[in-house]
Design an enzyme around this catalytic site. Structure first.
Site, PDB file in Angstrom:
ATOM      1  CB  CYS A 225      -0.942  -0.152   1.217  1.00  0.00           C
ATOM      2  SG  CYS A 225      -1.785   1.382   1.470  1.00  0.00           S
TER       3      CYS A 225
ATOM      4  CG  HIS B  22       3.017   7.879   2.478  1.00  0.00           C
ATOM      5  ND1 HIS B  22       3.382   8.464   1.178  1.00  0.00           N
ATOM      6  CD2 HIS B  22       1.556   7.856   2.251  1.00  0.00           C
ATOM      7  CE1 HIS B  22       2.482   8.823   0.455  1.00  0.00           C
ATOM      8  NE2 HIS B  22       1.163   8.517   1.078  1.00  0.00           N
TER       9      HIS B  22
ATOM     10  CB  SER C  72       0.179   3.600   4.317  1.00  0.00           C
ATOM     11  OG  SER C  72      -1.043   4.078   3.837  1.00  0.00           O
TER      12      SER C  72
ATOM     13  CG  HIS D 185      -0.893  -1.611   6.447  1.00  0.00           C
ATOM     14  ND1 HIS D 185       0.196  -1.048   5.413  1.00  0.00           N
ATOM     15  CD2 HIS D 185      -2.177  -0.734   5.712  1.00  0.00           C
ATOM     16  CE1 HIS D 185      -0.307  -0.173   4.607  1.00  0.00           C
ATOM     17  NE2 HIS D 185      -1.787  -0.100   4.704  1.00  0.00           N
TER      18      HIS D 185
ATOM     19  CB  CYS E 204      -5.562  -1.719   4.160  1.00  0.00           C
ATOM     20  SG  CYS E 204      -5.213  -0.155   4.374  1.00  0.00           S
TER      21      CYS E 204
END
Lengths: 362, 362
Positions: free
Chosen positions: B38, B43, B40, B59, B162
């Site tokens: 993902c 990031h 994230s 995640h 997610c």
């Protein structure tokens, strides 16, 4: 008829004799009994809301029907009415979805370029908000009027025309405050005090009034605030967070400024709702912390005129007054004659008045 | 076990042997079957989300229960599960109000300072988002797991952990899109494509996909968009307004940037709702036109993790996949091994991939 005419911005209104037309099809002529004086009227005088002079202000009235035009079936001479700043067509998408206050009723208005309803020595005088209630009579579409109980005093009924409906409706219609909720109301003028009463009527358990004037906070307590926060005493958000142990379910912004909108969003608990009632000047941007809105699932929702369903809500608010739940007497700072309107504007500029009401001789 | 460890920001992950604890009370050890990659995760590598190295990212997983700790009654070895980035306590206000995704489950976590679940040569390795799924095994609280049907392929189940839940839930739970609605989805990555499918499943009549990459708009059409707007072709708001004849009922912002949040609010019709799904960088402010929100009664609402009710929603989304309503196969750009994670990050940086999934040998 006598009317207070705005001949220029930033100048006192002038009391003049003005001619008003007879009602056309769908229209009603109303003898004005009372008209509240609202900040929006003052905004026009001060140039904040564009409306070219000459015009007649006033948009929070109650009165008695004097004459009805062709095709008007719901009103008869003698009916007590509240006047509304908009009308609704009953046919468009927002009307059909139960949001007639978003309609505006443009399809009911006379075509642009047709003769003005109001004139002085043959020269047109513009009508404000479909009403122009700083005058002995009003000519408006029947869809801008709501008939009310005859036992309702018209000076208090007038307040329901704008400020009270805007505030109480924000709590009851827009936000649908749930019993037991914790609420905050930012800015306790006529609209804020009405939002506060809406929260009380809805059964909120905590109602925190926020203002920077002690006398408004005192009045807020009389009208149902359980707590008050004076924003002179430090950051209002921090004070509300401490009082409520972590934020409110609903925050009503009733001033219309960037800092108070930010405060409203900032004082919410998770999944709380900020209701934007006050009108931030058109074009002015408000900076919000977007990640805070997402992470905490906050909601920021607009409320126009209390999401008012005209003939459903205004009679309901009249009932609330007459059964003692909605307090209006306490909100009236002064009753004045039409010639007192300029002094009333001065009091409003100084923040000395909640609601001043012009009462006409009947 | 093998895991991809972030040893420093801006550096490739390193495949290492890492020790994972046995499950304590309330905990479950899961053999990871698949993990989506993902934005994230990227990031964190790039320093945009603070998480100190060494840590194990990942995640968006699905897997199979291997061992359960004391007191765990809802899971047994062999159960297929989806892992969630948060847990819920079931006791706090948001849990009791049906918003367990806002809980976080902090009360379930081990006290700060207690030994890490993950370690390398005796030195702690931090766990990301309660999961750390870029590893052959995960140790997490049972309240972060959802048991699913055994006939659900686990590589596709992982996406529900997610991105899919975040998007589809924004439409079904947060916004509650009504049948016949007009919707817009801004940014068609994994979350946006899932929001779009949520709108389709809810029965929206018009779904306008907005992006600046042609291949994403093509994919959006395959997944249910009725119209597409390429923001390279001029102002996205103007294009959506023209396509829809005056705006949308719901606009889903799935990127997380100031301009796209403004677009989402700008393309609403009266009483429309902008749903903020993407995470604008924390602390960054978004300028909104407050008077427009009030006058048109627009709503700006946050949506976190699709307002996901864990054990209610994830099995429902699995059903949607297995009955053909939720399309997941089309969203998977590539299946890779754990050692392909750095190349996958490169593809993500270049905007070349919808969802890449790490598949572990079973």
């Amino acid at each position: 008829m006598q009317a207070a005419v705005m001949r220029a911005n930033h100048a006192p209104l002038e009391i003049e004799d003005v001619r008003i037309d007879a009602p056309g099809p769908g229209e009603v002529l109303v003898r004005t009994a009372a008209s509240g004086i609202c900040h929006s009227d003052l905004h026009v005088v001060e140039g904040g809301l564009p409306m070219p002079p000459p015009c007649i202000l006033g948009h929070e009235p109650a009165g008695v029907v004097e004459e009805v035009g062709a095709g008007v079936s719901g009103f008869a001479p003698g009916d007590p009415v509240i006047g509304c700043i908009s009308a609704w067509c009953g046919e468009c998408e927002v009307c059909l979805r139960g949001k007639p206050h978003l309609c505006g009723g443009a399809s009911l208005q006379r075509p642009e370029g047709s003769a003005s309803r109001l004139s002085k020595d043959g020269a047109p005088v513009l009508q404000f908000a479909n009403l122009s209630s700083f005058a002995e009579k009003m000519l408006t579409h029947e869809r801008s009027l709501v008939k009310i109980r005859p036992d309702m005093p018209l000076d208090r009924a007038a307040l329901i025309g704008c400020g009270v409906t805007t505030g109480i409706g924000a709590a009851l219609n827009t936000a649908r405050v749930a019993p037991g909720s914790t609420c905050a109301v930012i800015a306790c003028g006529g609209v804020g005090l009405s939002a506060l009463q809406g929260c009380r009527i809805a059964g909120a358990s905590r109602i925190v009034a926020v203002d920077n004037q002690a006398w408004k906070l005192d009045l807020a307590r009389k009208l149902g605030a359980t707590d008050t926060v004076d924003s002179n005493d430090g950051d209002a958000v921090a004070q509300v967070m401490e009082l409520t142990g972590g934020g409110v379910d609903y925050a009503f912004e009733c001033l219309g400024s960037q800092p108070t909108v930010q405060q409203a969003v900032g004082m919410l608990k998770r999944a709380g709702t900020a209701v934007l009632v006050g009108i931030v000047p058109v074009g002015q941007m408000v900076e919000l912390h977007a990640a805070d809105i997402t992470f905490q699932e906050k909601r920021v929702i607009g409320s126009l005129m209390g999401s008012n369903r005209f003939r459903l809500d205004m009679p309901r608010y009249v009932d609330f007054y007459l059964d003692g739940r909605l307090k209006l007497d306490e909100m009236i700072s002064a009753r004045i004659g039409l010639d007192g309107v300029n002094d009333a504007f001065d009091a409003l500029r100084k923040g000395e008045a909640a609601r001043q009401v012009i009462v006409f001789d009947s």
